[in-house]
Design an enzyme around this catalytic site. Structure first.
Site, PDB file in Angstrom:
ATOM      1  N   ASP A 193       0.829  -1.225   0.000  1.00  0.00           N
ATOM      2  CA  ASP A 193       0.000   0.000   0.000  1.00  0.00           C
ATOM      3  C   ASP A 193       0.860   1.271   0.000  1.00  0.00           C
ATOM      4  O   ASP A 193       1.682   1.464   0.888  1.00  0.00           O
ATOM      5  CB  ASP A 193      -0.896  -0.075   1.256  1.00  0.00           C
ATOM      6  CG  ASP A 193      -1.748   1.165   1.504  1.00  0.00           C
ATOM      7  OD1 ASP A 193      -1.756   2.082   0.669  1.00  0.00           O
ATOM      8  OD2 ASP A 193      -2.417   1.191   2.558  1.00  0.00           O
ATOM      9  N   HIS A 368      -4.033   4.586   6.520  1.00  0.00           N
ATOM     10  CA  HIS A 368      -2.909   4.073   5.724  1.00  0.00           C
ATOM     11  C   HIS A 368      -1.562   4.418   6.362  1.00  0.00           C
ATOM     12  O   HIS A 368      -1.398   5.459   6.985  1.00  0.00           O
ATOM     13  CB  HIS A 368      -2.969   4.648   4.313  1.00  0.00           C
ATOM     14  CG  HIS A 368      -4.200   4.253   3.550  1.00  0.00           C
ATOM     15  ND1 HIS A 368      -4.283   3.091   2.832  1.00  0.00           N
ATOM     16  CD2 HIS A 368      -5.404   4.854   3.441  1.00  0.00           C
ATOM     17  CE1 HIS A 368      -5.482   2.997   2.285  1.00  0.00           C
ATOM     18  NE2 HIS A 368      -6.193   4.059   2.641  1.00  0.00           N
TER      19      HIS A 368
HETATM   20 ZN   LIG Z   1      -8.042   0.827  -0.460  1.00  0.00          ZN
HETATM   21 ZN   LIG Z   2      -9.169   0.328   2.759  1.00  0.00          ZN
END
Ligand SMILES: [Zn+2]
Ligand SMILES: [Zn+2]
Length: 556
Positions: A193, A368
């Site tokens: 990510d 995130h």
């Molecule tokens: Zn996502």
């Molecule tokens: Zn997500």
């Protein structure tokens, strides 16, 4: 292809925000990781959602063994109802993820034919040549996993979305040990990510919002409305907990908010004390000093609860001077205009509005990982190859640069582009010369039809169903409609009953306008969208046609 090679083929989620989909192929076996959607940009008028082009999967239909999901966010599961009719394969996911998928499939009448297989962090599944272990990761929603996929060529780790939250709200920590264990054993490739690669340091824990929310709840002179993503189960839990602490009860508005809270509560993943929730019909009359309302619509989506509340057009809730609205969510790039317009409406009614960007303690934290967390993960996994995922190109690029700087990658770092596979073999890894077909598919959610691209969609609508242009004249001083709306059509009405139908269509427009508040009337993008949606529904019902509808508002 060589029989001893593994292909990783991204079908979405690279160079764009949303519609994540990664295909792994070994020989004649394919698994698909995630099947997300993307919400259209404003210029895609009339398109409801955007999904990845799955032509490649359709061409290899007999080889596709499963879709494996990392978590319940729309950008990872939203495309499922649109691709399942073409590709009915088993879907693997955690309890909460599948519960959300189940709800979607039910709405699309697809649940009976679906094969949903529940898994949990720490468990393993064998799907053909792929042996998958699910690793628990922390994020802004619950029940999220990364995948460790053991293949004959080596282990692939796909992080899904993650941050490393040291104090998660549900008490379930990020499984650093599992990542370290794989790192020790040797990992062929890490797919990770990239969303927050531009942020130095660590992303704060979900818990970081408690201080400021409690302060605002206590200081609020009247009722408080908190808007967050309906999938942000941690945030919802905290709002419920803080409300309880400060002696306020909780109301819930917005369909997705109600649905998701029901699902999470039903699974025992949300603690709601008895008697702490105000029934919807009682929200309006409830003592505002003792009320907190959870509402969906953080991105000012035209028909969402908060958008309606902002222009005083919600049947369960209206806001007055010194009520408080807290936007506990990120302002997603592309949505700024709509969101700030909604915030303006709230300020006009003298509501106290709090949103991201202040200097005080946060009312929202990201789900995130920031740079330091990305570095930790790279150090733990020490992959041979590294592939940044989930981000626009600059974010993928910077994640690659970060990995380079960390020095934990022994082989190569790959920047992938949608549709361009990488081949992994015993000897190495390389970009493949030939791309597979990939791209975006526009979906008009009412028709369940795919639309290849906007131009073709528009042409087809025009060719088959024509165009309808409602023209509405609004007085610029009073905000009232000046004359009955005019409707111009081309290629739409074949028969004599055309005039009667147009008469009724005019009434639909007038009704839409009547049911709008003065503030909506001054906000043309809102009013145009409302007219388009209502007219589309009406004309489709009456004629089964789907003409292109282009409302025009004239200021007179
Ligand atoms: Zn996502
Ligand atoms: Zn997500």
């Amino acid at each position: 292809m060589s029989t001893n090679s593994l292909w990783a083929i991204p079908l979405g989620g690279l160079g764009e925000f949303g519609m994540n989909m990664m295909v792994l192929r070994y020989g004649d076996e394919i698994i698909v990781i995630d099947a997300g959607l993307m919400f259209p940009e404003q210029e895609l008028l009339g398109v409801d959602i955007v999904i990845p082009d799955i032509t490649y999967l359709k061409q290899n239909k007999s080889k596709v063994r499963a879709i494996v999901l990392t978590h319940a966010h729309e950008d990872h599961i939203g495309a499922i109802p649109y691709i399942l009719p073409e590709l009915n394969v088993p879907i693997y996911g955690t309890e909460f993820t599948l519960a959300i998928v189940r709800k979607k499939l039910e709405e699309h009448g697809l649940l009976d034919s679906a094969d949903l297989r529940e898994v949990a962090a720490g468990q393993k599944s064998t799907i053909g040549a792929f042996h998958i272990e699910y690793l628990h990761v922390t994020h802004s929603t619950i029940d999220c996993v990364a995948l460790a996929v053991r293949t004959p060529v080596g282990v692939i780790i796909h992080t899904g979305d993650f941050k490393i939250d040291p104090t998660p709200v549900d008490g379930k920590p990020f499984d650093l040990h599992a990542f370290a264990r794989y790192g020790q054993e040797g990992v062929l490739a890490l797919f990770s990510d990239s969303t927050n690669v531009e942020r130095p340091g660590f992303t704060p824990s979900e818990r970081a919002v408690v201080v400021r929310l409690e302060e605002l709840f206590r200081a609020a002179p009247r009722k408080v409305v908190v808007s967050c993503f309906s999938s942000s189960v941690h945030r919802i839990q905290q709002v419920i907990d803080i409300a309880q602490m400060v002696g306020r009860k909780v109301g819930i508005v917005g369909r997705s908010m109600v649905d998701n809270i029901e699902i999470a509560h039903g699974l025992g993943k949300l603690r709601i004390p008895d008697g702490s929730v105000v029934r919807p019909q009682d929200i309006k009359s409830y003592d505002p000093k003792r009320l907190v309302v959870l509402a969906s619509g953080t991105q000012a989506e035209p028909m969402s609860a908060l958008s309606r509340i902002a222009v005083d057009n919600h049947r369960l809730l209206s806001l007055n001077e010194t009520d408080t609205v807290i936007l506990s969510a990120r302002i997603i790039p592309g949505n700024e205009k709509a969101i700030f317009r909604m915030i303006d409406h709230l300020f006009r009614r003298r509501v106290l509005v709090y949103y991201e960007g202040g200097r005080s303690a946060p009312i929202h934290v990201s789900g995130h990982a920031s740079q330091e967390e990305m570095k930790i993960l790279l150090q733990l996994v020490k992959p041979k190859y590294f592939v940044p995922l989930h981000g626009e190109y600059r974010q993928l690029f910077r994640h690659a640069a970060l990995a380079e700087q960390v020095g934990a990658v022994s082989g190569q770092i790959f920047l992938m582009e949608t549709g361009h596979p990488i081949e992994f073999t015993a000897d190495g890894a390389a970009h493949m010369r030939e791309a597979v077909s990939a791209g975006r598919v526009m979906v008009d959610s009412g028709s369940l039809e795919e639309i290849q691209d906007v131009v073709i969609r528009d042409r087809r609508h025009l060719a088959e169903d024509g165009v309808v242009v409602p023209i509405i004249a609004i007085d610029k001083h009073t905000g009232h409609i000046e004359t009955s709306p005019e409707i111009v059509t081309r290629g739409f009405l074949p028969s004599e009953d055309g005039q009667e139908l147009l008469g009724k269509a005019r009434e639909v427009i007038l009704k839409t306008m009547e049911q709008s508040t003065p503030e909506e009337m001054t906000d043309w993008s809102v009013i145009k969208e409302k007219i388009r949606v209502d007219l589309k529904r009406f004309l489709n019902k009456q004629t089964s046609k789907r003409p292109l509808i282009l409302p025009v508002i004239l200021e007179v």
